[in-house]
Scaffold this active site. Sequence first.
Site, PDB file in Angstrom:
ATOM      1  CB  SER A 138      -7.785   3.082  -9.774  1.00 35.70           C
ATOM      2  OG  SER A 138      -7.487   2.216 -10.838  1.00 35.70           O
ATOM      3  CE1 TYR A 151      -7.064  -0.250  -5.469  1.00 38.29           C
ATOM      4  CE2 TYR A 151      -7.632  -0.602  -7.767  1.00 38.29           C
ATOM      5  CZ  TYR A 151      -6.983   0.127  -6.799  1.00 38.29           C
ATOM      6  OH  TYR A 151      -6.254   1.238  -7.163  1.00 38.29           O
ATOM      7  CE  LYS A 155      -8.361   3.234  -4.892  1.00 40.28           C
ATOM      8  NZ  LYS A 155      -7.949   4.310  -3.966  1.00 40.28           N
TER       9      LYS A 155
HETATM   10  N1  LIG Z   1       0.324   3.180  -8.570  1.00 45.54           N
HETATM   11  C1  LIG Z   1      -0.638   3.075  -9.457  1.00 45.54           C
HETATM   12  O1  LIG Z   1      -0.432   2.636 -10.596  1.00 45.54           O
HETATM   13  C2  LIG Z   1      -2.032   3.534  -9.113  1.00 45.54           C
HETATM   14  C3  LIG Z   1      -2.988   3.537 -10.147  1.00 45.54           C
HETATM   15  C4  LIG Z   1      -4.283   3.959  -9.869  1.00 45.54           C
HETATM   16  C5  LIG Z   1      -4.621   4.380  -8.598  1.00 45.54           C
HETATM   17  N2  LIG Z   1      -3.693   4.358  -7.612  1.00 45.54           N
HETATM   18  C6  LIG Z   1      -4.114   4.802  -6.276  1.00 45.54           C
HETATM   19  O2  LIG Z   1      -3.181   5.717  -5.757  1.00 45.54           O
HETATM   20  C7  LIG Z   1      -3.131   5.597  -4.333  1.00 45.54           C
HETATM   21  C8  LIG Z   1      -1.695   5.404  -3.894  1.00 45.54           C
HETATM   22  O3  LIG Z   1      -1.131   4.325  -4.599  1.00 45.54           O
HETATM   23  P1  LIG Z   1       0.440   4.014  -4.540  1.00 45.54           P
HETATM   24  O4  LIG Z   1       0.802   3.395  -5.817  1.00 45.54           O
HETATM   25  O5  LIG Z   1       1.156   5.211  -4.057  1.00 45.54           O
HETATM   26  O6  LIG Z   1       0.412   2.867  -3.424  1.00 45.54           O
HETATM   27  P2  LIG Z   1       1.452   2.417  -2.308  1.00 45.54           P
HETATM   28  O7  LIG Z   1       2.828   2.908  -2.625  1.00 45.54           O
HETATM   29  O8  LIG Z   1       1.212   0.976  -2.084  1.00 45.54           O
HETATM   30  O9  LIG Z   1       0.947   3.230  -1.029  1.00 45.54           O
HETATM   31  C9  LIG Z   1      -0.212   2.857  -0.373  1.00 45.54           C
HETATM   32  C10 LIG Z   1      -0.290   3.639   0.935  1.00 45.54           C
HETATM   33  O10 LIG Z   1      -1.483   3.234   1.612  1.00 45.54           O
HETATM   34  C11 LIG Z   1      -1.148   2.864   2.957  1.00 45.54           C
HETATM   35  N3  LIG Z   1      -2.044   1.802   3.386  1.00 45.54           N
HETATM   36  C12 LIG Z   1      -2.082   0.510   2.944  1.00 45.54           C
HETATM   37  N4  LIG Z   1      -3.064  -0.157   3.582  1.00 45.54           N
HETATM   38  C13 LIG Z   1      -3.640   0.741   4.428  1.00 45.54           C
HETATM   39  C14 LIG Z   1      -4.691   0.671   5.369  1.00 45.54           C
HETATM   40  N5  LIG Z   1      -5.355  -0.471   5.584  1.00 45.54           N
HETATM   41  N6  LIG Z   1      -5.000   1.774   6.078  1.00 45.54           N
HETATM   42  C15 LIG Z   1      -4.340   2.929   5.878  1.00 45.54           C
HETATM   43  N7  LIG Z   1      -3.321   3.070   5.029  1.00 45.54           N
HETATM   44  C16 LIG Z   1      -2.986   1.975   4.313  1.00 45.54           C
HETATM   45  C17 LIG Z   1       0.279   2.418   2.908  1.00 45.54           C
HETATM   46  O11 LIG Z   1       0.819   2.581   4.216  1.00 45.54           O
HETATM   47  P3  LIG Z   1       2.060   1.704   4.790  1.00 45.54           P
HETATM   48  O12 LIG Z   1       3.013   1.517   3.650  1.00 45.54           O
HETATM   49  O13 LIG Z   1       2.573   2.583   5.881  1.00 45.54           O
HETATM   50  O14 LIG Z   1       1.502   0.417   5.313  1.00 45.54           O
HETATM   51  C18 LIG Z   1       0.878   3.369   1.876  1.00 45.54           C
HETATM   52  O15 LIG Z   1       1.251   4.583   2.489  1.00 45.54           O
HETATM   53  C19 LIG Z   1      -4.065   4.447  -3.976  1.00 45.54           C
HETATM   54  O16 LIG Z   1      -5.318   4.950  -3.600  1.00 45.54           O
HETATM   55  C20 LIG Z   1      -4.179   3.663  -5.285  1.00 45.54           C
HETATM   56  O17 LIG Z   1      -5.386   2.942  -5.372  1.00 45.54           O
HETATM   57  C21 LIG Z   1      -2.406   3.950  -7.840  1.00 45.54           C
END
Ligand SMILES: NC(=O)c1ccc[n+]([C@@H]2O[C@H](COP(=O)([O-])OP(=O)(O)OC[C@H]3O[C@@H](n4cnc5c(N)ncnc54)[C@H](OP(=O)(O)O)[C@@H]3O)[C@@H](O)[C@H]2O)c1
Length: 248
Positions: A138, A151, A155
């Site tokens: 992130s 968090y 990361k």
């Molecule tokens: N969206 C943003 O703005 C953003 C910005 C910077 C970085 N990121 C990074 O991008 C990645 C994906 O983000 P996203 O926005 O797509 O998030 P998201 O929609 O919340 O998806 C998170 C995923 O992680 C899974 N998960 C949650 N807790 C878990 C655990 N304890 N063990 C294994 N799997 C787990 C969830 O599975 P279930 O739903 O099946 O429980 C879901 O598939 C993350 O690493 C996040 O830090 C996102």
Amino acid sequence: MHVLITGGSSGIGAATALAYAKTGARVTITYKSGADRAAEVVKRIEEEGGEAAAVHLDLEDHTTIAPAVAEAGPVDALVANAVRWGTIMPNSVPFEDVPAAEWTAALHANVVGNALLAQAVLREMRRRKFGRIVFVSSGAAEEGMPGPGPYGTAKMALHGMARALAWEAGRDGILVNVAVAGLTITGVSRPIPQPVLDEIAARTPSRRLSTADDLAALIVFLGSAANRNVTGEFVRDGSNAGRSSHAL
Ligand SMILES: NC(=O)c1ccc[n+]([C@@H]2O[C@H](COP(=O)([O-])OP(=O)(O)OC[C@H]3O[C@@H](n4cnc5c(N)ncnc54)[C@H](OP(=O)(O)O)[C@@H]3O)[C@@H](O)[C@H]2O)c1
């Protein structure tokens, strides 16, 4: 090409699974609680003529990691995308009040869990003399984000892990990188009011926030044979607005 994508049941992980499948790769996605959403992603890929499977993996429960990788079978690429977001919202709890249990839980899942995950795929990658590993991190963590310290700290540990692994595994044809996502339009961004999203977008070079598909395209490049020798890099997408966005 067989790719394992953790957290493939929603957001960036699901978009990455769909994007890989379009390249002809076979994908295995993992889910934690979203078995139904994971099944939907698999169904969509299969309807488009691709090959996909879903397995349960919980980074918080380390006993699920090796069995999930074994169930998936040998992989050519790993996308470590899943995250335990934690309970601390931005600007909600002062650093000095974050409970020890929250630090432990964040590092246990997001650092040790991802280390065990990488360990579980590495032996086979080394044997085949080919592998691609992409950790999803992130920009907010990298720039410093008030509030969810655990968090962000977890990361940033992935950046160190990726660099160490890039040096260790490079001689075996394994390239390891970090895709550093700026604010990306997924379910996570939904609670952020549109004017705030617009303001953050205005501070990015391309004046827009990335979609999950935008991130997927970056991840698929880093995690495929098309990436011939990029390794040990932290690659930011254009959605990174820099430090100024955290003051909003
Ligand atoms: N969206 C943003 O703005 C953003 C910005 C910077 C970085 N990121 C990074 O991008 C990645 C994906 O983000 P996203 O926005 O797509 O998030 P998201 O929609 O919340 O998806 C998170 C995923 O992680 C899974 N998960 C949650 N807790 C878990 C655990 N304890 N063990 C294994 N799997 C787990 C969830 O599975 P279930 O739903 O099946 O429980 C879901 O598939 C993350 O690493 C996040 O830090 C996102």
